[in-house]
Design a protein around this motif. Structure first.
Motif, PDB file in Angstrom:
ATOM      1  N   THR A  93       8.977  -0.367   6.481  1.00  0.00           N
ATOM      2  CA  THR A  93       8.102   0.607   6.769  1.00  0.00           C
ATOM      3  C   THR A  93       8.625   2.275   6.487  1.00  0.00           C
ATOM      4  O   THR A  93       7.714   2.966   6.414  1.00  0.00           O
ATOM      5  CB  THR A  93       7.887   0.753   8.387  1.00  0.00           C
TER       6      THR A  93
ATOM      7  N   MET B 140       1.432  -1.114   5.726  1.00  0.00           N
ATOM      8  CA  MET B 140       1.743  -1.334   6.609  1.00  0.00           C
ATOM      9  C   MET B 140       0.834  -2.067   7.902  1.00  0.00           C
ATOM     10  O   MET B 140       1.787  -1.849   8.835  1.00  0.00           O
ATOM     11  CB  MET B 140       1.264   0.180   6.802  1.00  0.00           C
ATOM     12  N   ASN B 141      -0.534  -1.939   7.881  1.00  0.00           N
ATOM     13  CA  ASN B 141      -1.133  -2.684   8.862  1.00  0.00           C
ATOM     14  C   ASN B 141      -1.160  -3.824   9.056  1.00  0.00           C
ATOM     15  O   ASN B 141      -1.019  -3.877  10.992  1.00  0.00           O
ATOM     16  CB  ASN B 141      -3.030  -1.944   8.780  1.00  0.00           C
TER      17      ASN B 141
ATOM     18  N   ILE C 296      12.646  -4.628   9.590  1.00  0.00           N
ATOM     19  CA  ILE C 296      11.667  -4.260   9.489  1.00  0.00           C
ATOM     20  C   ILE C 296      11.287  -2.425   8.829  1.00  0.00           C
ATOM     21  O   ILE C 296      10.013  -1.891   8.412  1.00  0.00           O
ATOM     22  CB  ILE C 296      10.840  -4.493  11.030  1.00  0.00           C
ATOM     23  N   TYR C 297      12.221  -1.611   9.866  1.00  0.00           N
ATOM     24  CA  TYR C 297      12.390  -0.506   9.071  1.00  0.00           C
ATOM     25  C   TYR C 297      12.729   0.350   8.250  1.00  0.00           C
ATOM     26  O   TYR C 297      11.801   0.669   7.506  1.00  0.00           O
ATOM     27  CB  TYR C 297      13.591   0.182  10.596  1.00  0.00           C
TER      28      TYR C 297
ATOM     29  N   ILE D 139       1.525  -5.209   9.137  1.00  0.00           N
ATOM     30  CA  ILE D 139       2.596  -4.870   9.711  1.00  0.00           C
ATOM     31  C   ILE D 139       3.369  -4.993  10.759  1.00  0.00           C
ATOM     32  O   ILE D 139       3.519  -5.402  12.035  1.00  0.00           O
ATOM     33  CB  ILE D 139       4.490  -4.276   8.907  1.00  0.00           C
ATOM     34  N   LYS D 140       2.509  -3.453  11.461  1.00  0.00           N
ATOM     35  CA  LYS D 140       2.311  -3.618  12.770  1.00  0.00           C
ATOM     36  C   LYS D 140       1.260  -4.046  13.711  1.00  0.00           C
ATOM     37  O   LYS D 140       1.912  -4.447  14.836  1.00  0.00           O
ATOM     38  CB  LYS D 140       1.582  -1.610  12.771  1.00  0.00           C
ATOM     39  N   SER D 141       0.338  -4.871  12.864  1.00  0.00           N
ATOM     40  CA  SER D 141      -0.326  -6.192  14.396  1.00  0.00           C
ATOM     41  C   SER D 141       0.532  -7.068  13.644  1.00  0.00           C
ATOM     42  O   SER D 141       0.179  -7.844  14.831  1.00  0.00           O
ATOM     43  CB  SER D 141      -1.598  -5.919  12.848  1.00  0.00           C
TER      44      SER D 141
ATOM     45  N   SER E 238      14.802  -5.348  13.792  1.00  0.00           N
ATOM     46  CA  SER E 238      13.927  -4.580  14.004  1.00  0.00           C
ATOM     47  C   SER E 238      14.202  -3.077  13.581  1.00  0.00           C
ATOM     48  O   SER E 238      13.966  -2.229  12.274  1.00  0.00           O
ATOM     49  CB  SER E 238      13.570  -3.272  15.377  1.00  0.00           C
TER      50      SER E 238
ATOM     51  N   ASN F 247      -1.215   1.017   2.979  1.00  0.00           N
ATOM     52  CA  ASN F 247      -1.419   1.712   4.294  1.00  0.00           C
ATOM     53  C   ASN F 247      -1.839  -0.218   4.443  1.00  0.00           C
ATOM     54  O   ASN F 247      -1.848  -0.505   5.783  1.00  0.00           O
ATOM     55  CB  ASN F 247      -2.225   2.073   5.081  1.00  0.00           C
TER      56      ASN F 247
ATOM     57  N   MET G 264       3.737  -7.399  14.742  1.00  0.00           N
ATOM     58  CA  MET G 264       5.755  -7.436  14.520  1.00  0.00           C
ATOM     59  C   MET G 264       6.185  -8.996  15.623  1.00  0.00           C
ATOM     60  O   MET G 264       7.212  -8.865  15.263  1.00  0.00           O
ATOM     61  CB  MET G 264       5.873  -5.928  16.121  1.00  0.00           C
TER      62      MET G 264
ATOM     63  N   LYS H 251       6.472   4.868   4.408  1.00  0.00           N
ATOM     64  CA  LYS H 251       5.814   5.472   4.178  1.00  0.00           C
ATOM     65  C   LYS H 251       6.629   6.790   3.385  1.00  0.00           C
ATOM     66  O   LYS H 251       5.929   8.079   3.268  1.00  0.00           O
ATOM     67  CB  LYS H 251       6.443   6.394   5.584  1.00  0.00           C
TER      68      LYS H 251
END
Length: 476
Positions: free
Chosen positions: A76, A42-43, A72-73, A45-47, A68, A39, A49, A80
């Protein structure tokens, strides 16, 4: 310069020692503790981009939507998938107890291999550095990442990500060239995960052999496409061009060459050209002006592909479309070749660029024999409306993966093992298979105390024990 090398070697020693100690702690980690690390990844990466997009674009001029989808996909979705299934993956797996072992019970215990080395390539420098890391963390391992020096902006970003997210006793990054890689390979890692060419894969395997380190080698090779006379040519051409020109052809599972039935060759060539123009030159201004077309990573690789093309032309190949090169911008126009022969270098080397040879065949056996005479590919693609033909190709060829009526999609299917065979790779990755790559599947057996099924055959071997042994051999 010598001082820098000494400091680097010393730092590698320090980090490796710290990770070996930490790996003993992580061996005891629960699913929730590992998920917490995933996590955190993941956080970050999300923060970040926009920073990810800028770094990769700086190395390739790759369009943001393509970043993306391809960088990235995959990471991520891998995170998940691991979070969703990790508890089940870690659970001991009970196995069947045969009647000869009556009274005992057996199961497989999944434990982390320990401290691992991830050597990432330059073609997808973000996704192929962090994808294996997801598997390593899910398995409970510590990891050192060596990103490629050919993509310095992304390499620096990966280092920043790791430094801001993990303690270096858990995950660390060492940037640098071959010298750094050699110093890392001198360490007795518990597992080495390498993505790159077969030639370098052999070097990695030799280094691993010094310490009997296990390896996962994701290599490459010439992934063929078979198109028969019963194919929807428009559909096939669209899918082939979309995947061949993704990342300017610098993809390990990109279609390398096409074997097309002679009856539909001209139709295919036409549709390939039409799709290049539709995707990258819809306004007829030239592909070079397209914002959706990536560049070759550097001048060295551009010259290598240019040599393959000139060698093929010199030996009789014809350019059906494309061929323009702008060395100042590392631009290589999508190029379709016909009139190929086995004397050409391009028919033996992995192209890893936007050049697509098209070869004709008269019957399926000819196409299958052609593929089987070459090293086993990482992927094989077959286009046909004939299911029996597809089954025959699957049955009579060997490859890391076979995809029917599409290309490269299997890379994004986390329920499938990803990897090659022999020249195209050793071991599998992604999803549960990635977890297993970084895990030791330890056999555990519990025997009852007292009388067991095997005690009657202990020495001395009398008549009774001999009869029992004879029965075992006859009935079990």
């Amino acid at each position: 310069m010598e001082i820098t090398v000494e400091i680097t070697a010393s730092l590698i020693d320090q980090v490796f020692t710290a990770q070996k100690k930490q790996s003993l702690i992580m061996r005891q980690s629960t699913a929730n503790q590992r998920i917490a690390l995933l996590n955190k990844l993941m956080n970050w990466i999300k923060s970040n981009m926009e920073d990810i997009n800028r770094a990769i674009h700086a190395d390739f001029k790759k369009p943001y939507p393509e970043i993306s989808i391809t960088e990235i996909y995959p990471v991520t979705s891998e995170i998940k998938h691991a979070i969703k299934h990790l508890d089940a993956w870690m659970r001991p797996k009970k196995v069947h107890t045969p009647i000869t072992m009556l009274g005992s019970e057996s199961y497989i215990h999944y434990e982390p291999k320990g401290t691992c080395l991830i050597i990432a390539p330059w073609n997808y420098p973000f996704g192929l550095a962090l994808g294996p890391l997801v598997s390593a963390l899910a398995a409970g391992c510590t990891a050192i990442i060596k990103p490629s020096e050919m993509t310095p902006h992304t390499s620096a970003l990966v280092r920043r990500l790791v430094e801001e997210t993990f303690d270096r006793s858990q995950v660390a990054v060492f940037e640098g060239d071959v010298d750094v890689a050699q110093k890392l390979l001198a360490k007795p890692f518990d597992h080495i995960f390498f993505t790159g060419s077969p030639s370098v894969g052999k070097i990695i395997m030799k280094a691993a052999a010094e310490h009997l380190s296990s390896v996962t080698l994701e290599l490459g090779g010439k992934s063929p496409v078979i198109i028969d006379s019963k194919t929807d040519i428009k559909d096939a051409a669209e899918k082939i061009i979309a995947t061949k020109l993704l990342n300017c052809g610098q993809t390990c599972v990109a279609p390398d060459y096409i074997l097309v039935h002679a009856a539909v060759k001209e139709a295919l060539l036409h549709e390939l050209k039409e799709n290049i123009q539709k995707m990258y030159d819809p306004k007829n201004k030239g592909v070079e002006k397209s914002k959706d077309y990536t560049r070759i990573v550097n001048g060295k690789h551009l010259k290598r592909i240019k040599h393959l093309l000139s060698d093929a032309e010199m030996k009789g190949a014809q350019i059906y479309w494309g061929g323009y090169v702008n060395e100042e911008d590392n631009f290589f126009e999508p190029t379709i070749l016909s009139g190929l022969s086995e004397e050409m270098d391009i028919m033996h080397e992995e192209i890893f660029g936007p050049v697509l040879p098209v070869i004709t065949y008269a019957d399926l056996e000819e196409a299958i024999n052609y593929i089987n005479l070459k090293p086993k590919p990482l992927a094989l693609y077959v286009f046909s409306k004939d299911n029996e033909m597809i089954k025959r190709v699957i049955r009579e060829t060997t490859s890391g993966a076979t995809v029917a009526n599409d290309c490269a999609l299997h890379f994004l299917q986390n329920e499938l093992p990803f990897g090659g065979v022999n020249n195209s790779g050793v071991g599998k990755a992604h999803g549960h298979f990635g977890f297993l790559a970084f895990s030791n599947e330890k056999a555990v057996m519990k025997q009852r105390i007292g009388l067991t099924a095997v005690k009657p055959i202990y020495p001395p071997y009398g008549i009774k024990s001999k009869k029992i042994i004879e029965s075992l051999l006859k009935w079990f």
